[in-house]
Design a protein around this motif. Sequence first.
Motif, PDB file in Angstrom:
ATOM      1  N   UNK A  13      -6.832 -25.615 -11.930  1.00 25.78           N
ATOM      2  CA  UNK A  13      -7.820 -24.715 -11.981  1.00 25.78           C
ATOM      3  C   UNK A  13      -7.809 -23.535 -13.017  1.00 25.78           C
ATOM      4  N   UNK A  44     -14.236 -34.619 -10.836  1.00 24.05           N
ATOM      5  CA  UNK A  44     -14.952 -33.314 -11.134  1.00 24.05           C
ATOM      6  C   UNK A  44     -16.030 -33.566 -12.354  1.00 24.05           C
ATOM      7  N   UNK A  47     -18.797 -35.758 -11.506  1.00 28.09           N
ATOM      8  CA  UNK A  47     -19.812 -34.977 -10.739  1.00 28.09           C
ATOM      9  C   UNK A  47     -20.622 -33.900 -11.261  1.00 28.09           C
ATOM     10  N   UNK A  48     -19.851 -33.153 -12.168  1.00 31.30           N
ATOM     11  CA  UNK A  48     -20.231 -31.968 -12.632  1.00 31.30           C
ATOM     12  C   UNK A  48     -21.477 -32.367 -13.441  1.00 31.30           C
ATOM     13  N   UNK A 215     -15.154 -14.518 -16.977  1.00 36.28           N
ATOM     14  CA  UNK A 215     -15.695 -15.285 -15.619  1.00 36.28           C
ATOM     15  C   UNK A 215     -17.149 -14.767 -15.429  1.00 36.28           C
ATOM     16  N   UNK A 217     -20.349 -16.210 -12.745  1.00 33.03           N
ATOM     17  CA  UNK A 217     -20.653 -17.151 -11.682  1.00 33.03           C
ATOM     18  C   UNK A 217     -21.589 -18.265 -12.110  1.00 33.03           C
ATOM     19  N   UNK A 220     -19.747 -21.373 -12.608  1.00 32.49           N
ATOM     20  CA  UNK A 220     -19.402 -22.206 -11.367  1.00 32.49           C
ATOM     21  C   UNK A 220     -20.602 -22.673 -10.767  1.00 32.49           C
ATOM     22  N   UNK A 221     -21.624 -22.050 -10.807  1.00 24.99           N
ATOM     23  CA  UNK A 221     -22.875 -22.658  -9.924  1.00 24.99           C
ATOM     24  C   UNK A 221     -23.394 -23.989 -10.785  1.00 24.99           C
ATOM     25  N   UNK A 223     -22.216 -26.958 -11.927  1.00 22.66           N
ATOM     26  CA  UNK A 223     -21.814 -28.126 -11.412  1.00 22.66           C
ATOM     27  C   UNK A 223     -22.357 -28.506 -10.143  1.00 22.66           C
ATOM     28  N   UNK A 224     -23.182 -27.666  -9.230  1.00 24.53           N
ATOM     29  CA  UNK A 224     -23.478 -27.964  -7.963  1.00 24.53           C
ATOM     30  C   UNK A 224     -24.921 -28.306  -8.180  1.00 24.53           C
TER      31      UNK A 224
END
Lengths: 256, 256
Positions: A13, A44, A47-48, A215, A217, A220-221, A223-224
Amino acid sequence: MTQTIAISNQKGGVGKTTTAVNLAACLADLGHRTLLVDLDPQSNASSALGFDSNRLDASIYDALLDHAAPTVHPLDAQHSNLFLLPSSMDLAGAEFELIDREGRETALRDALARLDQPFDYILIDSPPSLGLLTLNALVAARWVLIPVQAEYLALEGLSRMVQTIQRINRKQNPELEILGLLATLYDSRTNLAHQVLEELRRAFPDKVFSTPVTRSVRLSEAPSYGQTILRYDARSSGALQYQQIAQEVIHVCEKA
Amino acid sequence: MTQTIAISNQKGGVGKTTTAVNLAACLADLGHRTLLVDLDPQSNASSALGFDSNRLDASIYDALLDHAAPTVHPLDAQHSNLFLLPSSMDLAGAEFELIDREGRETALRDALARLDQPFDYILIDSPPSLGLLTLNALVAARWVLIPVQAEYLALEGLSRMVQTIQRINRKQNPELEILGLLATLYDSRTNLAHQVLEELRRAFPDKVFSTPVTRSVRLSEAPSYGQTILRYDARSSGALQYQQIAQEVIHVCEKA
Ligand SMILES: Nc1ncnc2c1ncn2[C@@H]1O[C@H](COP(=O)(O)OP(=O)(O)OP(=O)(O)O)[C@@H](O)[C@H]1O
Ligand SMILES: Nc1ncnc2c1ncn2[C@@H]1O[C@H](COP(=O)(O)OP(=O)(O)OP(=O)(O)O)[C@@H](O)[C@H]1O
Ligand SMILES: [Mg+2]
Ligand SMILES: [Mg+2]
């Protein structure tokens, strides 16, 4: 001259996949033909990038075990110079199957040598372990980029990672060098992050990328939505930072 | 009746070690004799408890491979009912060595059966993979607690984790059950975290712990002092949340 870069750290991670996917996208956008190899059974990276690993006919598993030519998939819907060698479910079994084979640590190097088209950069996303898949990445690579989360537990395992790299360099791959350590998931508001970054710079002078990845967000958004940060939010801090990191990567690779 | 709980998820960096260490501390402070087994070659759980794995004479490696009785170390300087079966450097090689052995997946279950003292709870911190060490944890355990980071990439691999648990339950360990899914590194300010938590509750009704563990820098600082959160900062949100989670764990285990 192809530059092959393993993105590795056995700590989980710490941003290996996020770095592999977005650095590959930046290199592609700068006009370099770039192949991303997803060597993690979690798939990952695949899929990302919006790729469904279940719909594959030939996979990286076949290339590693049956000496097939690797099948690469162009991702020109997002980036015209970006290609993917996706992971597959059966990759998890590959570690067990490779163990008894002759040349178990050179399977990936040999598979990449069978590629039927040239690439300027090959990036390899590794799983969070020092098992046979990661060893294959280190034997196949010219460089290793180590993402390091600016946290205590992530710092702990670094000497083990470096020892493994030195061993591979001595025994199987004399060309392997540390390209750099990249501070990731950096939260500049905490003392801990500053202390860890100081510690990294002291322990590895000249090897720490000057741009930490903060960091955010948005990273991290992305890849969805199956998108790289450059397509999801090109003005975000993550996009700018990875573009600066890409410049540093090119500088180190071309200087050598 | 000893309750053995594997803390497992092949996704890296989701809070397995942080959960194993702090949950063990909470159970110990409630008067339960608790053993923490560090089954990760990175030995993060051992070092987070201030234990130096390099100064060991007998290690978990010996217990797994040479049928020796496991040596447990009391940690009564911090918690009087807490014991550690530490990891060791040679554990990384154990996966390769166990492969060709008879009973390669039951080595840990057999080792724990040779313990010379009783425990109420045994918690097993697993590495970020579905390799032989994690399979050993799932075969040895009665329950599995799955920490899940509230992020897209962490959600992706969950079905693979659940499939593995179901396979182990069918083939080697009919008692194995999911104790619960624990949302970790939860940042209630982002939409992504709320969406992921909703998704978890929908996909696993009645299995998601009611207390998520929010992101808190105190939790990531504690390991650098070799302390559990209860000793580092007993009034922090992390300490209170893990105490609530310990109550939920006891409730589920004793109800069964
Ligand atoms: N700079 C960042 N800001 C915010 N989130 C990030 C950042 N980098 C990574 N992440 C998120 O943190 C999590 C871990 O990152 P990632 O999956 O890339 O790490 P990894 O090292 O590849 O993990 P693994 O060890 O499981 O392969 C992911 O959910 C990712 O989306
Ligand atoms: N709730 C939290 N708040 C803040 N930091 C946390 C929290 N939980 C874990 N961390 C930090 O996040 C990082 C990842 O956590 P941890 O090492 O426990 O995950 P893991 O799943 O055990 O990782 P690995 O897959 O490498 O074994 C560590 O640096 C840890 O200190
Ligand atoms: Mg990854
Ligand atoms: Mg861990």
